[in-house]
Scaffold this motif. Structure first.
Motif, PDB file in Angstrom:
ATOM      1  N   UNK A   4      42.231  24.936  31.267  1.00 43.70           N
ATOM      2  CA  UNK A   4      41.484  23.685  31.157  1.00 43.70           C
ATOM      3  C   UNK A   4      40.127  23.811  31.839  1.00 43.70           C
ATOM      4  N   UNK A   5      40.097  24.412  33.036  1.00 42.47           N
ATOM      5  CA  UNK A   5      38.845  24.599  33.757  1.00 42.47           C
ATOM      6  C   UNK A   5      37.888  25.458  32.941  1.00 42.47           C
ATOM      7  N   UNK A  53      34.711  14.976  38.753  1.00 44.48           N
ATOM      8  CA  UNK A  53      33.989  15.004  40.022  1.00 44.48           C
ATOM      9  C   UNK A  53      34.894  15.215  41.224  1.00 44.48           C
ATOM     10  N   UNK A  54      36.187  14.978  41.064  1.00 44.21           N
ATOM     11  CA  UNK A  54      37.128  15.219  42.159  1.00 44.21           C
ATOM     12  C   UNK A  54      37.744  16.613  42.108  1.00 44.21           C
ATOM     13  N   UNK A  55      37.231  17.428  41.229  1.00 47.73           N
ATOM     14  CA  UNK A  55      37.742  18.794  41.090  1.00 47.73           C
ATOM     15  C   UNK A  55      37.493  19.599  42.366  1.00 47.73           C
ATOM     16  N   UNK A  56      38.364  20.559  42.609  1.00 49.58           N
ATOM     17  CA  UNK A  56      38.204  21.459  43.744  1.00 49.58           C
ATOM     18  C   UNK A  56      37.624  22.799  43.290  1.00 49.58           C
ATOM     19  N   UNK A  57      37.332  22.909  42.006  1.00 54.12           N
ATOM     20  CA  UNK A  57      36.843  24.166  41.450  1.00 54.12           C
ATOM     21  C   UNK A  57      35.336  24.295  41.675  1.00 54.12           C
ATOM     22  N   UNK A  58      34.941  25.368  42.316  1.00 56.32           N
ATOM     23  CA  UNK A  58      33.545  25.594  42.662  1.00 56.32           C
ATOM     24  C   UNK A  58      32.658  25.672  41.427  1.00 56.32           C
ATOM     25  N   UNK A  87      29.334  23.148  41.323  1.00 57.15           N
ATOM     26  CA  UNK A  87      27.899  23.482  41.336  1.00 57.15           C
ATOM     27  C   UNK A  87      27.239  23.098  40.022  1.00 57.15           C
ATOM     28  N   UNK A  88      27.979  23.149  38.940  1.00 57.15           N
ATOM     29  CA  UNK A  88      27.424  22.685  37.666  1.00 57.15           C
ATOM     30  C   UNK A  88      27.201  21.174  37.685  1.00 57.15           C
ATOM     31  N   UNK A  89      28.064  20.462  38.381  1.00 54.04           N
ATOM     32  CA  UNK A  89      27.914  19.016  38.514  1.00 54.04           C
ATOM     33  C   UNK A  89      26.688  18.678  39.367  1.00 54.04           C
ATOM     34  N   UNK A  90      26.467  19.466  40.407  1.00 59.06           N
ATOM     35  CA  UNK A  90      25.261  19.284  41.226  1.00 59.06           C
ATOM     36  C   UNK A  90      24.017  19.505  40.366  1.00 59.06           C
ATOM     37  N   UNK A  91      24.045  20.545  39.571  1.00 58.29           N
ATOM     38  CA  UNK A  91      22.908  20.857  38.695  1.00 58.29           C
ATOM     39  C   UNK A  91      22.687  19.762  37.652  1.00 58.29           C
ATOM     40  N   UNK A  92      23.782  19.276  37.054  1.00 58.74           N
ATOM     41  CA  UNK A  92      23.682  18.233  36.034  1.00 58.74           C
ATOM     42  C   UNK A  92      23.130  16.938  36.617  1.00 58.74           C
ATOM     43  N   UNK A 100      30.797  22.286  47.104  1.00 61.03           N
ATOM     44  CA  UNK A 100      30.933  23.614  46.506  1.00 61.03           C
ATOM     45  C   UNK A 100      30.733  24.703  47.546  1.00 61.03           C
ATOM     46  N   UNK A 101      29.759  24.504  48.435  1.00 61.52           N
ATOM     47  CA  UNK A 101      29.485  25.498  49.480  1.00 61.52           C
ATOM     48  C   UNK A 101      30.646  25.598  50.457  1.00 61.52           C
ATOM     49  N   UNK A 102      31.268  24.462  50.756  1.00 61.78           N
ATOM     50  CA  UNK A 102      32.438  24.464  51.640  1.00 61.78           C
ATOM     51  C   UNK A 102      33.598  25.234  51.022  1.00 61.78           C
ATOM     52  N   UNK A 103      33.691  25.183  49.698  1.00 67.78           N
ATOM     53  CA  UNK A 103      34.787  25.851  48.994  1.00 67.78           C
ATOM     54  C   UNK A 103      34.558  27.350  48.845  1.00 67.78           C
TER      55      UNK A 103
END
Length: 305
Positions: A77-78, A105-110, A114-119, A148-151
């Motif tokens: 799915x990811x 947005x609650x995903x733990x996947x890096x 980071x794509x969400x930050x970019x978007x 993302x950086x924490x992960x």
């Protein structure tokens, strides 16, 4: 380039799309399979206890099988989300991309974070976005980048977008904060380059960092001197080096890198090389609104030489 410190403009579309127009932005190390739990309890050798333990063990095996299938399904799915996101990013569908990723947005996947930050950041840059929405999106983007950086601190894309987001937030927190964040921004751009020396965008952005400090106005230099015993500084020569390295990593990848090569040579009073790079900028195929703006600036500079 405006004379403010660390002003980073929208970047070329990048992601998994074929063609020189787009920049590769793989997001670093993917998370591995979840580690399976160990078998719990001890088998007993006494009649009913053995039977119950056997049933428990078989139940665990069934649970383990289901859990493993769930992990595989989650991983698939990811990958599907990322594939869709990269397609939308490459197609310039900023609003649709943001809508897709905010569902996760609650995903733990890096890779999603980071794509969400970019978007979020790209949506903030659209001319149709109101000033109030832009500010909200800029801070939202930073939160996703932080998470993302924490992960995962081993992803070059995470470091790159964290630095970009910090820079954007500085626009709302004043020149003192912007200068104070300069060292952090530089550190993360350098880390991104260290993790992926072939990423032209990270190298280009490090060049912008150097260019910005090389042309820092006197009043900003005075503030920097008040904040730091040794304030952040750079030179046009250093900026030029990064812009050339970006071209070496991915020739003609970005119209603005060509423009900044020309502008930097002008700052160094090398008109011959400035003409060369500004002409390349003028002749660069314009596919985006930014390309057209960059071409316009190149033509104006050419006419002024």
């Amino acid at each position: 380039m405006a004379a403010a410190v660390i002003i980073l403009r929208p970047l070329r579309r990048g992601a998994a799309w074929v063609g020189k127009r787009l920049l590769p932005e793989a997001g670093g190390v993917r998370r591995g399979w979840w580690r399976q739990a160990q078998v719990f309890g001890k088998l007993t050798l006494f009649g009913r206890g053995l039977a119950l333990s056997a049933v428990s063990y078989l139940g665990y095996e069934a649970y383990n099988s289901i859990s493993h299938s769930a992990v595989v399904h989650a991983s698939v799915k990811v990958e599907e989300i990322i594939e869709q996101a990269d397609y939308l990013y490459g197609s310039g569908e900023t609003k649709q991309l943001y809508q897709l990723l905010t569902q996760h947005k609650n995903s733990e996947d890096v890779e999603i974070l980071w794509r969400l930050a970019r978007a979020s950041r790209d949506l903030a840059q659209l001319s149709s976005t109101s000033a109030e929405e832009k500010k909200q999106l800029v801070y939202e983007a930073l939160e996703y980048a932080k998470k993302a950086l924490e992960k995962n601190e081993s992803s070059f894309a995470v470091h790159k977008w964290y630095a970009i987001c910090i820079s954007d937030v500085g626009d709302y927190e004043g020149i003192k904060t912007k200068i104070a964040n300069a060292y952090v921004i530089k550190e993360h751009f350098q880390k991104a380059i260290e993790l992926n020396p072939k990423d032209a965008t990270s190298i280009h952005l490090m060049g912008i960092w150097c260019y910005s400090f090389a042309e820092m106005p006197w009043y900003q230099s005075k503030i920097a001197a008040m904040l730091f015993a040794t304030p952040p500084t750079s030179t046009y020569e250093e900026a030029l080096s990064y812009f050339h390295k970006a071209e070496e990593a991915d020739p003609n990848f970005y119209s603005k890198n060509l423009l900044l090569l020309g502008k930097t040579y002008l700052k160094l009073n090398n008109k011959k090389m400035a003409l060369l790079w500004l002409t390349k900028t003028r002749d660069y195929p314009a596919h985006t609104e930014e390309d057209k703006q960059v071409q316009k600036e190149a033509v104006e500079l050419l006419n002024s030489i």
